[in-house]
Design a protein around this motif. Structure first.
Motif, short mmCIF file in Angstrom:
data_model
loop_
_atom_site.label_atom_id
_atom_site.label_comp_id
_atom_site.label_asym_id
_atom_site.label_seq_id
_atom_site.Cartn_x
_atom_site.Cartn_y
_atom_site.Cartn_z
N SER A 186 0.83 -1.20 0.00
CA SER A 186 0.00 0.00 0.00
C SER A 186 0.87 1.26 0.00
N GLY A 187 0.61 2.14 -0.94
CA GLY A 187 1.35 3.39 -1.04
C GLY A 187 2.61 3.30 -1.89
N ASP A 188 3.03 2.08 -2.27
CA ASP A 188 4.24 1.90 -3.08
C ASP A 188 3.87 1.80 -4.56
N GLN A 189 4.88 1.89 -5.42
CA GLN A 189 4.68 1.78 -6.86
C GLN A 189 5.75 0.85 -7.45
N VAL A 190 5.40 0.16 -8.56
CA VAL A 190 6.36 -0.70 -9.23
C VAL A 190 6.12 -0.63 -10.73
N ALA A 191 7.19 -0.64 -11.50
CA ALA A 191 7.13 -0.74 -12.97
C ALA A 191 8.09 -1.85 -13.38
N ARG A 192 7.71 -2.59 -14.43
CA ARG A 192 8.50 -3.76 -14.83
C ARG A 192 8.76 -3.75 -16.33
N THR A 193 9.94 -4.23 -16.67
CA THR A 193 10.32 -4.39 -18.07
C THR A 193 11.26 -5.60 -18.14
N SER A 194 11.93 -5.76 -19.27
CA SER A 194 12.86 -6.88 -19.38
C SER A 194 13.96 -6.55 -20.37
N VAL A 201 12.57 5.07 -19.24
CA VAL A 201 12.79 6.05 -20.30
C VAL A 201 14.25 5.95 -20.74
N PRO A 202 14.61 6.53 -21.88
CA PRO A 202 16.04 6.60 -22.26
C PRO A 202 16.75 7.67 -21.45
N ASN A 203 18.02 7.43 -21.09
CA ASN A 203 18.91 8.44 -20.49
C ASN A 203 18.33 9.10 -19.24
N ALA A 204 17.88 8.29 -18.30
CA ALA A 204 17.27 8.84 -17.09
C ALA A 204 18.27 9.64 -16.26
N SER A 205 19.54 9.26 -16.29
CA SER A 205 20.52 9.93 -15.45
C SER A 205 20.79 11.37 -15.84
N SER A 206 20.35 11.75 -17.02
CA SER A 206 20.62 13.11 -17.50
C SER A 206 19.53 14.10 -17.15
N VAL A 207 18.51 13.68 -16.43
CA VAL A 207 17.36 14.57 -16.15
C VAL A 207 17.77 15.74 -15.27
N ASN A 209 9.35 8.94 -11.25
CA ASN A 209 10.64 8.31 -11.01
C ASN A 209 11.09 7.67 -12.32
N LEU A 210 12.21 8.15 -12.85
CA LEU A 210 12.64 7.74 -14.18
C LEU A 210 13.81 6.76 -14.09
N ILE A 211 13.74 5.71 -14.90
CA ILE A 211 14.76 4.67 -14.91
C ILE A 211 15.05 4.28 -16.35
N SER A 212 16.31 4.05 -16.65
CA SER A 212 16.70 3.50 -17.95
C SER A 212 17.61 2.30 -17.71
N VAL A 213 17.38 1.25 -18.50
CA VAL A 213 18.20 0.05 -18.37
C VAL A 213 18.59 -0.43 -19.76
N SER A 214 19.81 -0.93 -19.88
CA SER A 214 20.26 -1.50 -21.15
C SER A 214 21.33 -2.53 -20.87
N ARG A 215 21.37 -3.53 -21.74
CA ARG A 215 22.37 -4.59 -21.61
C ARG A 215 23.74 -4.06 -22.01
N ALA A 216 24.73 -4.30 -21.16
CA ALA A 216 26.10 -3.93 -21.49
C ALA A 216 26.71 -5.01 -22.38
N SER A 267 29.36 -6.55 -22.18
CA SER A 267 30.04 -7.61 -21.43
C SER A 267 29.08 -8.64 -20.87
N GLY A 268 27.78 -8.39 -21.03
CA GLY A 268 26.79 -9.28 -20.41
C GLY A 268 26.26 -8.72 -19.11
N GLY A 269 26.65 -7.50 -18.77
CA GLY A 269 26.17 -6.85 -17.56
C GLY A 269 24.95 -5.99 -17.83
N LEU A 270 24.75 -5.00 -16.97
CA LEU A 270 23.59 -4.12 -17.08
C LEU A 270 24.00 -2.70 -16.74
#
Length: 417
Positions: A199-207, A293-299, A308-315, A317-320
Motif C-alpha cells: 500500500s502506497g508503493d509503486q512498481v514498474a516492470r520491463t525486461s 525512459v532513455p537516459n534517465a541519469s541526464s534529467v 521516477n525515471l529509470i533507464s536500463v540497457s544490456r552492457a 560484457s553481459g552486464g547491465l
C-alpha cells in the motif's frame, strides 16, 4: 568238498572271490598309505612348530588330499577375522556446508580404511555404482569432507578396504542435493516481479535479454538512520541483506530471465522502527509512479518531472547499465536522486561502478538462485556506499565509487570512492 563251500560258490559265483595274492597286495598298499599319511601329519606338525612348512617338506606328502588342505586344517582361523569379503558400508550420513558435504558412516569390522566413489547426476533412474568415478582413494577414518563442489547433485558410495582390497560395493549410491533454491531469491522474485506493490508503493516492470543465471541483483538507494532526522524521514534502518527492506528506489534484475523492476516506496514526514521490528510512520505520501525512459541519469535536479525515471540497457560484457532520477513524493525541492550504475560480470557475480549524488546511501546485493547449506537464505553484498548530508541531493556534488573486492556476506562491503 565242505558243505558250506558248496552252498557259497553257486550263490555268488566263483568270479566274485578275491584271489589270495590280490588281497595281500591291497592290504600292503593300505598299510603304506597309512604310514605315509602318518608321516605327512607328523611332518606338518613339526613344520608348524618350527615356524612354517617348507617346500621340501611338502614334497614328501602323499595320499588322497593335497598338502595345503592338510596344512590349513592344522592351523585354525582367528575367530575375529571375517571368513568372507568385507560387507557394504552402513549408516552413511551427510552434513551440508558451503560448497561441501561431510560424509560419515559406521565402522566396518575388519576394515583398515575406506574409499569414496561419486557420480554427479540428478537423473531419476539411479546409476550403478560400477560406473562411479574414484573420488578419494583412501580414508583412514569413518568420516570425510568433500570440498569445492560445483555440481547440484552428488551420488556417493563408500567402500571398506582391507590390505588394499575393496569389500562389497552397494548396487546404487546415496544422493545428496548440494544446491537448493535460495529462499531470499524466491522472496525477491515474488516481491519485485510478481506480487502487487504494498500500500502506497509503486512498481514498474520491463525486461532485457536473459543471460547466465547469476541470481537476482538489487541496487537500492535508501536514507540511512544515521541521525534522528534521517531516521524520521528515511527508511528507519541501516545496512541489511533483507530483500524486502524499505528503500527510496530499488532496481531489481533477474539475471537469468532478464526481468527488471523499479520499485518505489512511499515517503513519510516522520517514522521509526519499534523494538519488535514493526514500523510506525506518519504524514505519508504515496509514491510517485516509476517509468522506463532513455537516459534517465541526464534529467537533473532542475527537472519538474513528477515521476521516477529509470533507464536500463544490456552492457556488451553481459552486464547491465542503469540510469535513474528518482524523486520523493513530499516535495520536489528536496532534490532528485540522480546517477548511473553499471554491473559488469566477474566470476559468478558482478563488479559495480556507481556515479551518483552523495546522498542517500546505496547497497548493491546479489541473491544467488541456488545455494549450498543455506536453507534460511543467502545474500551477497557486491558493494555499499554510505551517505553524507541531505543537502548533497541538490549540491551537484557526486561521487564515483567502485566495488574493490569480492562480494561478502557481511552487512557492509564499502566501495572505493
Amino acid at each position: 568238498m565242505h558243505p558250506r563251500q558248496e552252498r557259497f560258490t553257486p550263490k555268488y559265483g566263483a568270479r566274485h572271490l578275491a584271489r589270495p595274492e590280490t588281497i595281500t597286495s591291497t592290504r600292503s598298499t593300505l598299510m603304506r598309505r597309512s604310514r605315509v599319511r602318518t608321516l605327512a601329519v607328523a611332518t606338518v606338525a613339526t613344520g608348524l612348530l618350527a615356524g612354517g612348512i617348507t617346500a621340501g617338506t611338502t614334497d614328501i606328502l602323499a595320499g588322497d588330499k593335497p598338502a595345503d588342505t592338510i596344512a590349513n586344517a592344522a592351523a585354525p582361523k582367528n575367530p575375529s577375522e571375517p571368513t568372507e569379503g568385507l560387507p557394504t558400508v552402513k549408516g552413511l550420513q551427510f552434513t551440508l556446508g558451503e560448497r561441501s558435504v561431510k560424509l560419515s558412516w559406521k565402522k566396518v569390522r575388519g576394515a583398515d580404511g575406506y574409499v569414496v566413489y561419486a557420480d554427479y547426476s540428478c537423473d531419476n533412474v539411479p546409476r550403478s555404482t560400477n560406473s562411479y568415478q574414484l573420488l578419494k582413494k583412501y580414508v583412514g577414518e569413518t568420516s570425510w569432507t568433500h570440498k569445492n563442489i560445483q555440481e547440484t547433485c552428488v551420488n556417493y558410495a563408500v567402500v571398506a578396504l582391507r590390505d588394499g582390497v575393496e569389500g562389497a560395493r552397494p548396487p546404487v549410491g546415496e544422493r545428496v542435493v548440494t544446491s537448493m533454491v535460495n529462499r531470499d531469491h524466491t522472496t525477491a522474485a515474488r516481491k519485485f516481479f510478481t506480487a502487487a506493490p504494498a500500500s502506497g508503493d509503486q512498481v514498474a516492470r520491463t525486461s532485457v535479454a536473459p543471460g547466465q543465471d547469476r541470481g537476482i541483483v538489487l541496487a537500492r538507494a535508501y536514507i540511512r538512520n544515521k541521525t534522528a532526522f534521517t531516521d524520521a524521514i528515511g527508511d528507519h534502518r541501516s545496512w541489511t541483506p533483507d530483500p524486502t527492506a524499505s528503500a527510496k528506489i530499488t532496481i531489481a534484475w533477474n539475471t537469468g530471465t532478464g526481468q527488471v523492476a523499479a520499485y518505489i516506496h512511499k515517503s513519510c514526514l516522520a517514522g521509526t522502527k519499534l523494538p519488535n521490528g514493526d514500523t510506525v510512520e506518519a504524514g505519508c505520501f504515496d509514491a510517485l509512479p516509476p517509468a522506463f525512459v532513455p537516459n534517465a541519469s541526464s534529467v537533473g535536479d532542475a527537472s519538474t518531472e513528477r515521476r521516477n525515471l529509470i533507464s536500463v540497457s544490456r552492457a556488451g560484457s553481459g552486464g547491465l547499465s542503469i540510469g535513474f532520477s528518482a524523486v520523493n513524493s513530499i516535495s520536489s525541492t528536496l532534490g532528485r536522486i540522480d546517477g548511473q550504475l553499471t554491473l559488469s560480470p566477474h566470476k559468478d557475480t558482478f563488479r559495480t561502478t556507481l556515479t551518483a549524488d552523495k546522498f542517500p546511501a546505496w547497497e548493491i546485493i546479489r541473491y544467488p538462485h541456488l545455494v549450498q547449506g543455506a536453507p534460511l537464505g543467502e545474500a551477497r553484498l557486491i558493494g555499499t556506499r554510505d551517505q553524507t548530508e541531505i543537502s548533497d541531493l541538490t549540491s551537484g556534488r557526486q561521487s564515483t565509487c567502485t566495488s574493490k573486492g569480492d562480494e561478502t556476506r557481511e552487512f557492509t562491503n564499502p566501495m572505493a570512492c
